[in-house]
Design a protein around this motif. Structure first.
Motif, PDB file in Angstrom:
ATOM      1  N   ALA A   1       0.789  -1.229   0.000  1.00 59.94           N
ATOM      2  CA  ALA A   1       0.000   0.000   0.000  1.00 59.94           C
ATOM      3  C   ALA A   1       0.824   1.283   0.000  1.00 59.94           C
ATOM      4  CB  ALA A   1      -0.973  -0.006   1.185  1.00 59.94           C
ATOM      5  N   PRO A   2       1.798   1.455   0.891  1.00 55.16           N
ATOM      6  CA  PRO A   2       2.538   2.728   0.890  1.00 55.16           C
ATOM      7  C   PRO A   2       3.261   3.003  -0.426  1.00 55.16           C
ATOM      8  CG  PRO A   2       2.867   1.572   2.959  1.00 55.16           C
ATOM      9  CD  PRO A   2       2.190   0.608   2.040  1.00 55.16           C
ATOM     10  N   LEU A   3       3.755   1.943  -1.065  1.00 57.08           N
ATOM     11  CA  LEU A   3       4.481   2.113  -2.325  1.00 57.08           C
ATOM     12  C   LEU A   3       3.540   2.455  -3.473  1.00 57.08           C
ATOM     13  CD1 LEU A   3       6.837  -0.997  -2.041  1.00 57.08           C
ATOM     14  CD2 LEU A   3       7.410   1.383  -1.519  1.00 57.08           C
ATOM     15  N   VAL A   4       2.426   1.741  -3.548  1.00 60.70           N
ATOM     16  CA  VAL A   4       1.496   1.920  -4.662  1.00 60.70           C
ATOM     17  C   VAL A   4       0.736   3.239  -4.543  1.00 60.70           C
ATOM     18  CG1 VAL A   4      -0.564   0.969  -5.782  1.00 60.70           C
ATOM     19  CG2 VAL A   4       1.280  -0.557  -5.062  1.00 60.70           C
ATOM     20  N   LYS A   5       0.281   3.558  -3.349  1.00 63.52           N
ATOM     21  CA  LYS A   5      -0.494   4.785  -3.155  1.00 63.52           C
ATOM     22  C   LYS A   5       0.345   6.034  -3.427  1.00 63.52           C
ATOM     23  CE  LYS A   5      -3.337   5.208   0.278  1.00 63.52           C
ATOM     24  NZ  LYS A   5      -4.641   5.392  -0.408  1.00 63.52           N
ATOM     25  N   ASN A   6       1.654   5.922  -3.215  1.00 64.89           N
ATOM     26  CA  ASN A   6       2.527   7.077  -3.422  1.00 64.89           C
ATOM     27  C   ASN A   6       3.252   7.042  -4.767  1.00 64.89           C
ATOM     28  OD1 ASN A   6       2.647   8.767  -0.750  1.00 64.89           O
ATOM     29  ND2 ASN A   6       2.635   6.615  -0.108  1.00 64.89           N
ATOM     30  N   GLY A   7       2.911   6.073  -5.621  1.00 69.01           N
ATOM     31  CA  GLY A   7       3.477   6.007  -6.966  1.00 69.01           C
ATOM     32  C   GLY A   7       4.985   5.856  -7.004  1.00 69.01           C
ATOM     33  N   LEU A   8       5.542   5.063  -6.080  1.00 72.41           N
ATOM     34  CA  LEU A   8       6.997   4.971  -5.946  1.00 72.41           C
ATOM     35  C   LEU A   8       7.620   3.807  -6.704  1.00 72.41           C
ATOM     36  CD1 LEU A   8       7.359   5.799  -2.145  1.00 72.41           C
ATOM     37  CD2 LEU A   8       7.645   7.331  -4.102  1.00 72.41           C
ATOM     38  N   ILE A   9       6.805   2.913  -7.285  1.00 70.34           N
ATOM     39  CA  ILE A   9       7.368   1.732  -7.951  1.00 70.34           C
ATOM     40  C   ILE A   9       6.900   1.656  -9.398  1.00 70.34           C
ATOM     41  CG2 ILE A   9       7.651   0.379  -5.839  1.00 70.34           C
ATOM     42  CD1 ILE A   9       4.975  -0.971  -6.474  1.00 70.34           C
ATOM     43  N   GLU A  10       7.701   0.962 -10.199  1.00 62.41           N
ATOM     44  CA  GLU A  10       7.307   0.696 -11.585  1.00 62.41           C
ATOM     45  C   GLU A  10       6.038  -0.148 -11.572  1.00 62.41           C
ATOM     46  OE1 GLU A  10       8.631   2.040 -14.098  1.00 62.41           O
ATOM     47  OE2 GLU A  10      10.575   2.765 -13.363  1.00 62.41           O
TER      48      GLU A  10
ATOM     49  N   ARG B   1      -7.246   0.321  -7.650  1.00 56.06           N
ATOM     50  CA  ARG B   1      -8.052   1.354  -6.986  1.00 56.06           C
ATOM     51  C   ARG B   1      -7.143   2.452  -6.440  1.00 56.06           C
ATOM     52  NH1 ARG B   1     -12.167   0.039  -1.925  1.00 56.06           N
ATOM     53  NH2 ARG B   1     -12.579   2.204  -1.282  1.00 56.06           N
ATOM     54  N   TRP B   2      -5.975   2.068  -5.955  1.00 53.18           N
ATOM     55  CA  TRP B   2      -5.013   3.033  -5.437  1.00 53.18           C
ATOM     56  C   TRP B   2      -4.220   3.712  -6.547  1.00 53.18           C
ATOM     57  CZ3 TRP B   2      -3.142  -1.057  -1.407  1.00 53.18           C
ATOM     58  CH2 TRP B   2      -3.977  -1.016  -0.281  1.00 53.18           C
ATOM     59  N   ASN B   3      -3.950   2.953  -7.601  1.00 50.83           N
ATOM     60  CA  ASN B   3      -3.145   3.477  -8.706  1.00 50.83           C
ATOM     61  C   ASN B   3      -3.621   2.798  -9.989  1.00 50.83           C
ATOM     62  OD1 ASN B   3      -1.221   4.024 -10.672  1.00 50.83           O
ATOM     63  ND2 ASN B   3       0.512   3.892  -9.283  1.00 50.83           N
ATOM     64  N   GLY B   4      -4.343   3.539 -10.816  1.00 50.80           N
ATOM     65  CA  GLY B   4      -4.939   2.964 -12.015  1.00 50.80           C
ATOM     66  C   GLY B   4      -3.955   2.475 -13.048  1.00 50.80           C
ATOM     67  N   ASN B   5      -2.672   2.787 -12.875  1.00 50.32           N
ATOM     68  CA  ASN B   5      -1.665   2.358 -13.848  1.00 50.32           C
ATOM     69  C   ASN B   5      -1.010   1.024 -13.497  1.00 50.32           C
ATOM     70  OD1 ASN B   5      -1.919   4.725 -15.467  1.00 50.32           O
ATOM     71  ND2 ASN B   5      -0.687   5.859 -13.965  1.00 50.32           N
ATOM     72  N   ILE B   6      -1.373   0.460 -12.351  1.00 50.02           N
ATOM     73  CA  ILE B   6      -0.767  -0.816 -11.953  1.00 50.02           C
ATOM     74  C   ILE B   6      -1.116  -1.901 -12.969  1.00 50.02           C
ATOM     75  CG2 ILE B   6      -0.903  -2.679 -10.246  1.00 50.02           C
ATOM     76  CD1 ILE B   6       0.863  -0.474  -9.305  1.00 50.02           C
TER      77      ILE B   6
END
Length: 344
Positions: free
Chosen positions: A158-167, A219-224
């Protein structure tokens, strides 16, 4: 408050009984079973010989008259038939099955190979990942309790995905579970001779929790993008370890990563983040509602590693269900759950 437990003789149901027995506000009024109605619970589980509960037949109309809140701890494919009648009767429900977690009927049927619940009820269910969706849980009367693998995996990511920190296309999950995660039903896969001194992968690229995890991540990051998710059966009774790998988008340090997780879970009483170089083991959360998280960052490869451990029957099922019920009813979320892990 009077509560009922449907599916009381399964592992999730019996864990609900253990935890609710010491809850200050939830009173177990009745327990239900579709296969062992009429029996005393102590005849099924002798460790409860001091209790006088009798297993009752599942009658949604009567249940709605008797109790205020129902926990449904049934196998997938059963809750979808029972819960709509309970919801229509005005009973609050926390469902521990997978029947109401996925929002699209065709996705459920593809992965679970069973008929889906009607869309009307799928839309009513709030996904109860307590640490991230508490506000929605508070205003709901129908909670879809997350699966055990998704709980550990989503809390890790969650912290990584919600903050857009990973590919977005780099997520790999290597998850392992104790045998109780397969439920109480007998099968060759969980037979003692098959699991003792053995370690095996299963449902490769086919586990039904994959769409549940992806649904929340997007839901947290639509680009996942779709994730790689592998599950393994470990010869132990309880526990899940979810080891998550993802590539950082930009340069960071371990200190940056660690600070992010500490800030993200600052107000979460059941998530404990380890210090640098320290990683959790499943025994360290056994019997508890904790999720322990360890972190690593490889500056050479820019790959982040997150290790999350939970007890699959507590934080991965009954404990989180009670945590959600507490939030829904306006109690402190840790009410009735403030016990330390069983160790060793």
């Amino acid at each position: 408050m009077k509560v009922g437990i449907i599916g009381a003789t399964g592992y999730g149901g019996i864990e609900l009984i253990r935890l609710l027995s010491s809850h200050p506000f939830f009173h177990i009024y009745s327990i239900y079973s579709s296969s062992q109605e009429g029996m005393q619970l102590k005849d099924v589980y002798p460790h409860l010989s001091h209790e006088k509960w009798k297993l009752q037949d599942i009658d949604p109309v009567q249940i709605a008259k008797d109790v205020d809140l129902v926990f449904t701890a049934t196998p997938s494919g059963i809750s979808s038939q029972l819960v709509p009648d309970l919801i229509d009767a005005g009973v609050k429900v926390v469902d521990l099955s997978g029947d109401f977690r996925l929002k699209e009927e065709e996705v459920y049927e593809q992965w679970y190979k069973k008929p889906s619940a009607p869309t009307t009820y799928l839309n009513q269910a709030v996904y109860g990942l307590s640490e991230w969706f508490a506000e929605e849980v508070t205003s709901s009367s129908f909670i879809a309790n997350p699966g055990c693998y998704p709980t550990a995996t989503l809390l890790a990511l969650a912290p990584l995905v919600k903050n857009g920190l990973i590919e977005e296309d780099s997520i790999i999950v290597d998850a392992k579970s104790g045998i109780s995660g397969a439920g109480k039903g007998l099968s060759s896969a969980t037979h003692y001779a098959e699991t003792n001194e053995n370690f095996k992968i299963y449902k490769v690229n086919q586990h039904q929790h994959i769409p549940e995890i992806e649904q929340v991540l997007t839901r947290w990051n639509g680009n996942i993008k779709p994730i790689t998710f592998s599950t393994h059966l470990v010869p132990m009774t309880r526990g899940i370890m979810s080891t998550v790998y993802a590539k950082a988008k930009s340069d960071m340090t371990f200190e940056d990563l660690h600070a992010l997780y500490l800030a993200s879970y600052e107000g979460a009483p059941f998530v404990r983040v380890r210090e640098k170089g320290k990683f959790p083991s499943t025994k360290e959360v056994c019997g508890s509602n904790y999720c322990d998280i360890g972190l690593a960052f490889d500056e050479r490869t820019k790959r982040i590693t997150v290790v999350a451990v939970i007890d699959n029957l507590v934080k991965g099922a009954a404990g989180q269900a009670i945590q959600n019920a507490n939030i829904m009813m306006g109690y402190e979320q840790q009410t009735g759950l403030t016990f330390v892990p069983v160790y060793p």
